[in-house]
Write a protein that holds these residues in place. Structure first.
Motif, PDB file in Angstrom:
ATOM      1  N   ALA A   3      47.006 147.745  24.982  1.00 24.77           N
ATOM      2  CA  ALA A   3      47.312 146.476  25.637  1.00 24.77           C
ATOM      3  C   ALA A   3      46.623 146.369  27.000  1.00 24.77           C
ATOM      4  O   ALA A   3      46.407 145.275  27.510  1.00 24.77           O
ATOM      5  N   TYR A   4      46.298 147.515  27.586  1.00 24.11           N
ATOM      6  CA  TYR A   4      45.675 147.508  28.906  1.00 24.11           C
ATOM      7  C   TYR A   4      44.166 147.251  28.842  1.00 24.11           C
ATOM      8  O   TYR A   4      43.530 147.035  29.860  1.00 24.11           O
ATOM      9  N   PRO A   6      42.122 144.723  27.832  1.00 23.25           N
ATOM     10  CA  PRO A   6      41.522 143.536  28.474  1.00 23.25           C
ATOM     11  C   PRO A   6      41.690 143.535  29.985  1.00 23.25           C
ATOM     12  O   PRO A   6      40.827 143.018  30.712  1.00 23.25           O
ATOM     13  N   ILE A   7      42.782 144.128  30.453  1.00 25.67           N
ATOM     14  CA  ILE A   7      43.007 144.154  31.910  1.00 25.67           C
ATOM     15  C   ILE A   7      41.971 145.069  32.572  1.00 25.67           C
ATOM     16  O   ILE A   7      41.352 144.705  33.574  1.00 25.67           O
ATOM     17  N   GLY A  10      38.671 143.442  32.690  1.00 31.44           N
ATOM     18  CA  GLY A  10      38.626 142.483  33.798  1.00 31.44           C
ATOM     19  C   GLY A  10      38.419 143.181  35.132  1.00 31.44           C
ATOM     20  O   GLY A  10      37.608 142.751  35.955  1.00 31.44           O
ATOM     21  N   TYR A  11      39.138 144.273  35.334  1.00 29.38           N
ATOM     22  CA  TYR A  11      39.014 145.018  36.595  1.00 29.38           C
ATOM     23  C   TYR A  11      37.612 145.620  36.754  1.00 29.38           C
ATOM     24  O   TYR A  11      37.023 145.579  37.832  1.00 29.38           O
ATOM     25  N   ARG A  13      34.804 144.601  35.438  1.00 27.11           N
ATOM     26  CA  ARG A  13      33.868 143.509  35.671  1.00 27.11           C
ATOM     27  C   ARG A  13      33.895 143.120  37.155  1.00 27.11           C
ATOM     28  O   ARG A  13      32.864 142.999  37.809  1.00 27.11           O
TER      29      ARG A  13
ATOM     30  N   GLU B 123      39.213 134.540  36.411  1.00 25.77           N
ATOM     31  CA  GLU B 123      39.038 135.333  35.186  1.00 25.77           C
ATOM     32  C   GLU B 123      39.859 136.617  35.254  1.00 25.77           C
ATOM     33  O   GLU B 123      40.459 137.040  34.265  1.00 25.77           O
ATOM     34  N   LEU B 124      39.862 137.225  36.437  1.00 24.74           N
ATOM     35  CA  LEU B 124      40.642 138.462  36.597  1.00 24.74           C
ATOM     36  C   LEU B 124      42.134 138.167  36.399  1.00 24.74           C
ATOM     37  O   LEU B 124      42.851 138.925  35.729  1.00 24.74           O
ATOM     38  N   ALA B 127      43.105 138.006  32.844  1.00 21.30           N
ATOM     39  CA  ALA B 127      43.336 139.312  32.216  1.00 21.30           C
ATOM     40  C   ALA B 127      44.677 139.897  32.648  1.00 21.30           C
ATOM     41  O   ALA B 127      45.459 140.375  31.820  1.00 21.30           O
ATOM     42  N   VAL B 128      44.947 139.835  33.965  1.00 22.17           N
ATOM     43  CA  VAL B 128      46.159 140.476  34.496  1.00 22.17           C
ATOM     44  C   VAL B 128      47.424 139.790  33.975  1.00 22.17           C
ATOM     45  O   VAL B 128      48.407 140.453  33.640  1.00 22.17           O
ATOM     46  N   ARG B 130      47.543 138.092  31.261  1.00 20.80           N
ATOM     47  CA  ARG B 130      47.398 138.011  29.796  1.00 20.80           C
ATOM     48  C   ARG B 130      47.495 136.563  29.313  1.00 20.80           C
ATOM     49  O   ARG B 130      48.283 136.229  28.412  1.00 20.80           O
TER      50      ARG B 130
END
Lengths: 267, 342
Positions: A3-4, A6-7, A10-11, A13, B123-124, B127-128, B130
């Motif tokens: 689950a982490y 995509p997070i 994002g981080y 990137r 965008e961040l 993600a955070v 969801r």
């Protein structure tokens, strides 16, 4: 864990985008990380040559390979979080992190790995250049190379958890520079950064076995050099897992206590 | 209507312990051995509820305890006493489901990353928090439209003006479509046009999503435009909780009477009717004690050649100023309104 993903994506990137903005600062940081082991390399190489090509079981070439490997391992595992937290708390940036529905350690891990990923483009060629310049010869054993990957990951994680936890002291006092410095000095002796641990007196070596620093740096380096037996490898991984678990528990404890204090005194 | 309340606070208190030290070297050395501390009551047993979809103004002078209360409600501070629930959660437990459903916008704090374009911070956040891609696109489009963000999205935060940054901050804080908004001085430092824009946006967002909003502002224009209901605190205590227009009834001990005279104002003994606030050719504004309004207007009509007369409550800004100036300790204030009992 999945689950982490995509997070973290994002981080990463974001971390890369931010790092690209600070290319010069990044190079200066890198230079700092390179000069220290390079200095020890030159000193020990000279000492070894003057002693007839060997000191305490390390030949001149061994010193060269040791410190080049130390530079790589140190770079791969280092964190700057202990310096960052004071700034975060002073500037109120930590409040912003607390409002997010995710533990703040994740963005720090991703940030750190993002930086390492980017700097690998400089560190890789530089390592080859140094090896060529100092005429280093290294014949790795396949099993040590295979074991090196998990050992390095464990070293990174244990170092990250401990230093992230120590950074939390900033919740109690924002003047933690002296503590950071003490940590660095103690680490310098017991991690094998200053010199291979086998060159130190017996008592220092025993202390290094008990403390976490050796397992963060010297252990992966010695493994790369083929100076670790399979039995020592298992003991070393056991020590790393122990310190990682202890670091995790310490982090959980100090984070909760720190947040409570932060929330009591004014966020 | 307890069952509809999204925010419910009961006897909430916060005491800070602050270090105290006198000036000088000796005092500095003494503080090494013995540290003096002082307890400061920032919030003192306040109780109120806010229903779903309400926009409530949270007013008070600097240091009244507004921001401390908002920080407790958003989970940044632990209270010293009392209880609070927001959307059924105890905020300071910082449950992730709660954090995904609320937002706190503070005028001087920023979550936008300084060095990268605004859209990348968005965008961040996607993600955070969801946020599913289609919902995220929709939210960005909607917020871009409402706040006119189109020319700003590709710019790094550091290149934005204060007003532009504030708009982007608000947008970043709302991408996940929170159902509770804590807005702490959302228009601070902005020019009048931008203030109006942000106010309109808050109204639109409230209408579209039915979100509950608790907002602090020093600009009465914000409060008048957005909030039917206001909660006033002073020295950490709740002073008033009710309709904005009721604030004047409760606290302003005077009315403003505007009189238009056919033969001008020169030579007339106007001061005997009340405090002279302003006068120009043929027009005069008087401040009259509330209890005397009827008799004074009667006398004005009887004794002067009046062509027009209006009686008004004083401007809300004057009322608030009066409340804060007149009531150093709200407990001593004769007009203090108790929190409504649920």
């Amino acid at each position: 864990m999945f689950a982490y993903y995509p997070i973290y994506k994002g981080y990463f990137r974001t971390a890369l985008m931010v790092q690209f903005q600070y290319r010069i600062a990044m190079l200066i940081w890198l230079l700092g990380g390179i000069i220290e082991p390079l200095m020890y390399l030159v000193v020990w190489r000279t000492v070894s040559e003057q002693q007839g090509g060997s000191v305490g079981g390390y030949e001149t070439n061994d010193f060269v390979v040791y410190f080049i490997a130390m530079m790589m391992v140190s770079h791969a595992t280092f964190t700057w979080i202990m310096w960052e937290y004071v700034y975060r708390i002073r500037m109120g940036l930590f409040s912003v992190m607390l409002l997010k529905p995710i533990h703040p350690i994740h963005s720090d891990i991703a940030d750190n790995i993002g930086y390492k990923f980017l700097t690998l483009t400089v560190m890789g060629p530089l390592t080859l250049l140094l090896a060529w310049f100092f005429e280093a010869t290294w014949q790795p054993l396949p099993w040590t190379l295979a074991a090196f990957v998990p050992v390095l990951i464990l070293a990174f994680l244990m170092r990250f958890y401990w230093e992230w936890s120590l950074a939390m002291v900033a919740f109690w006092t924002t003047r933690i520079d002296a503590m950071n410095q003490a940590y660095i000095v103690v680490g310098l002796f017991f991690s094998g950064k200053l010199a291979p641990l086998s060159l130190f007196p017996e008592i220092v070596q025993r202390a290094a076995d008990i403390l976490p620093f050796r397992w963060m740096l010297a252990f992966p380096v010695e493994l790369l050099l083929g100076r670790i037996t399979p039995r020592e490898l298992l003991i070393g991984i056991g020590a790393q897992l122990f310190w990682l678990f202890a670091g995790y528990l310490f982090m959980q404890f100090i984070y909760r206590a720190g947040i409570k204090r932060y929330a009591a005194f004014g966020a | 209507m307890e069952q509809d309340s999204v925010i419910h606070i009961d006897q909430l208190s916060k005491i800070y312990t602050v270090n105290e030290r006198e000036a000088g070297l000796v005092a500095a050395m003494r503080s090494l051995v013995k540290r003096k501390t002082r307890a400061v009551q920032a919030v003192d047993s306040i109780s109120f509820s806010v229903n779903e979809g309400e926009i409530v103004g949270f007013l008070g002078p600097n240091g009244a305890g507004k921001t401390t209360t908002l920080k407790m409600l958003s989970g940044l501070l632990h209270p010293t006493g009392g209880s609070a629930t927001v959307l059924g959660f105890r905020p300071w437990e910082r449950n992730r489901d709660y954090l995904r459903r609320m937002t706190l916008v503070m005028g001087q704090r920023n979550q936008l990353l300084w060095d990268i374009p605004v859209i990348d911070t968005f965008e961040l956040n996607r993600a955070v928090y969801r946020i599913p891609e289609p919902q995220f696109r929709l939210a960005v489009d909607e917020l871009t439209d409402l706040l006119d963000l189109e020319p700003l999205l590709q710019k790094p935060t550091r290149n934005l003006s204060l007003g532009e940054r504030m708009k982007c901050e608000i947008a970043a804080a709302l991408l996940h479509r929170p159902s509770v908004l804590f807005l702490d001085e959302p228009t601070i430092g902005l020019d009048v046009t931008m203030q109006r824009r942000i106010r309109q946006f808050i109204t639109d967002y409230n209408m579209r999503t039915g979100a509950t909003v608790l907002l602090t502002s020093h600009y009465m224009a914000d409060v008048e435009a957005l909030c039917k209901r206001v909660i006033v605190i002073h020295h950490g205590k709740l002073l008033y909780d009710g309709e904005l227009r009721g604030l004047a009834d409760r606290f302003a001990p005077f009315k403003t009477v505007e009189v238009e005279l056919r033969n001008g104002v020169r030579g007339l003994p106007l001061a005997q009717y009340g405090e002279l606030m302003a006068h120009s050719e043929g027009r005069v504004t008087l401040r009259i004690p509330k209890a005397e309004t009827a008799s004074v207007t009667g006398r004005l009509l009887a004794e002067l050649d009046v062509s027009d007369l209006t009686v008004q409550d004083p401007p809300i800004e004057d009322v608030i100023e009066h409340v804060f100036n007149q009531s150093p300790d709200p407990l001593d204030h004769p007009d203090r309104q108790r929190p409504p009992s649920e």
